[in-house]
Design an enzyme around this catalytic site. Structure first.
Site, short mmCIF file in Angstrom:
data_model
loop_
_atom_site.label_atom_id
_atom_site.label_comp_id
_atom_site.label_asym_id
_atom_site.label_seq_id
_atom_site.Cartn_x
_atom_site.Cartn_y
_atom_site.Cartn_z
N ASP A 448 -19.75 15.98 -13.61
CA ASP A 448 -19.53 14.55 -13.53
C ASP A 448 -20.60 13.95 -12.63
OD1 ASP A 448 -18.67 11.96 -13.13
OD2 ASP A 448 -16.57 12.48 -12.79
N HIS A 449 -21.50 13.16 -13.21
CA HIS A 449 -22.64 12.64 -12.45
C HIS A 449 -22.25 11.53 -11.47
CE1 HIS A 449 -26.71 12.41 -11.35
NE2 HIS A 449 -27.27 12.58 -12.54
N ARG A 450 -21.02 11.09 -11.51
CA ARG A 450 -20.58 10.06 -10.55
C ARG A 450 -20.42 10.64 -9.15
NH1 ARG A 450 -15.28 8.01 -13.52
NH2 ARG A 450 -15.06 10.28 -13.65
#
Length: 476
Positions: A448-450
């Protein structure tokens, strides 16, 4: 005895002749009633057995089998029915003593969470009433088909557009206002341009309005181009309805449609939800000669390669807590205090991820024993919810099938998932230019790049690689 009777007072109902009496003394139950008087009646309760929510994602359940039959006497805490949730088959217990008076939802049928699947009566006297209640509920189930009749009934009202055809003779209403010319602005402009007396024209538009076509006709101009454009425009409106049809795909002769099972429907739902998460992927090659040698030593003791990989993953996550984190609201990090490794397992009719809880705190042999138990329960569809929905990081291994690389889809509610490929001989050149052959496997991590950035994932993979290439710490 007095306190016992008083505790039962709320479950009593009295006839109307006793409603004026403010208090009924407990001793009244033991006195001989006078002739013509009525005594309090204790009514047995009729309770419904509801479809339970066996997991946080469950919206409906399927009845696998009824352990008890109609007429069986039940005791509190006794298993009554086996329900298939979105992940497992679980026994459902009754919370009350009584008699299973009626089964509302039969084996193989599904029901939404919270709806009645059976009726429980306290005594035999209430069985007939309970069955009547079950019959009324089952008979009301087909009622949703009624709206289909109501939906189809408004269809004849489509005849209403017929006045649109009758609107053509409407120009006869124009003379009702003598001396007043009703025309569109563009028609007036054309009449002035072509020197047409607009007062002498009879409009063909709505309510006798003079249209540009009327002026052009009076001026001797053929409005063919506009009429041709207008007709397709009118026919284009009905043609706009078919675009909704592409949802149905052409049928292939001989094909068979098989509905999703409850588990397959849950997997489908989770996969669709995962598309809303911005993810990225990083691959990393790792030498496995030392790990393969260790596996050969511990394999006779019941240790599996899955347990080795899970242990190594947990040890690496302990040094990189952000990779074990979760983004639940899109606004914050949730750092998990436990390292729970979920491992994807293919079972008959679906996919499930049993969870090795606190994998970093268990030794390798205990972890292997725990994993064996989880797999057996998963294939028997007997996992408890906390044994499959508490993962903080997922491991998916297809190496045993010879797959050298693949990408895994991030499960909802987690920060990362690692896909492990097969270990294969690979030619490697060292810094001095000498060639050698070593076993290597490729791991791909979807994150998850968040909350997890490229540098975070690269550092985690470096740590994981060091543990795999020097696996002595796995047995400590």
């Amino acid at each position: 005895m007095s306190s016992l009777l008083q505790s039962r007072t709320p479950s009593l109902s009295f006839s109307s002749s006793l409603c004026s009496t403010p208090v009924i003394r407990p001793s009244a139950f033991f006195l001989k009633p006078r002739s013509g008087s009525r005594i309090p009646v204790v009514r047995a309760k009729i309770r419904e057995i509801f479809m339970p929510a066996l997991s946080s994602t469950m919206t409906e359940g399927k009845i696998v089998s009824w352990i008890k039959s109609e007429g069986d006497v039940l005791s509190k805490g006794e298993s009554v029915v086996v329900v298939e949730s979105d992940k497992a088959d679980m026994d459902v217990e009754t919370f009350y003593d009584g008699i299973l008076a009626a089964i509302v939802v039969n084996e193989g049928e599904t029901a939404p969470v919270g709806t009645a699947i059976g009726i429980l009566a306290e005594t035999e006297d209430e069985i007939s009433e309970a069955k009547a209640k079950a019959t009324s509920q089952s008979s009301s189930a087909p009622s949703p088909s009624a709206p289909n009749v109501e939906e189809s009934s408004p269809a004849p009202k489509v005849d209403a557009p017929s006045p649109a055809v009758a609107a053509a003779p409407a120009p006869t209403s124009a003379p009702s206002t003598p001396g007043k010319v009703v025309a569109t602005p563009y028609a007036k402009k054309l009449a002035k341009q072509h020197k047409v007396d607009i007062g002498k024209l009879v409009g063909t538009g709505p309510f006798g309005r003079i249209t540009p076509e009327d002026v052009e006709k009076a001026a001797g101009i053929t409005p063919a181009p506009k009429s041709n454009v207008a007709v397709p425009a009118a026919s284009a409106a009905p043609a706009a309805v078919p675009p909704k049809a592409p949802a149905s795909f052409p049928e292939i002769p001989g094909s068979t449609v098989v509905p999703f099972t409850t588990m397959q429907a849950a997997v489908s739902k989770n996969m669709v939800e995962s598309l809303s998460v911005p993810t990225f992927r990083v691959g990393y090659p790792i030498a496995t000669d030392a790990l393969d040698a260790l596996y050969e030593k511990v394999k006779p003791k019941g240790v599996t390669m899955t347990a080795l990989l899970a242990k190594a993953t947990a040890m690496a996550l302990a040094q990189h807590p952000v990779v074990n984190a979760t983004c639940k609201d899109g606004k914050s990090f949730t750092y998990n205090s436990s390292i729970n490794i979920a491992v994807a397992v293919a079972i008959n009719g679906g996919l499930i991820t049993p969870v090795l809880q606190d994998a970093d705190k268990l030794d390798l042999y205990l972890l292997s024993q725990k994993w064996k138990e989880l797999v057996e329960k998963a294939r028997a569809k007997q996992l408890q919810p906390n044994e499959y929905n508490s993962g903080t990081f997922t491991l998916s291994n297809l190496g045993m099938f010879g797959v050298d690389r693949f990408d895994a889809i991030l499960p909802p509610g987690q920060g990362a998932i690692m896909a492990v490929g097969a270990s294969k001989p690979t030619v490697i050149a060292d810094k001095d230019g000498f060639f050698s052959v070593k076993n290597k496997m490729l791991v791909n991590v979807t994150a998850d790049h968040r909350i997890i950035y490229g540098a975070d994932l690269a550092a985690f993979l470096q740590t994981f690689s060091k543990i795999i290439e020097n696996p002595e710490s796995l047995t400590m």
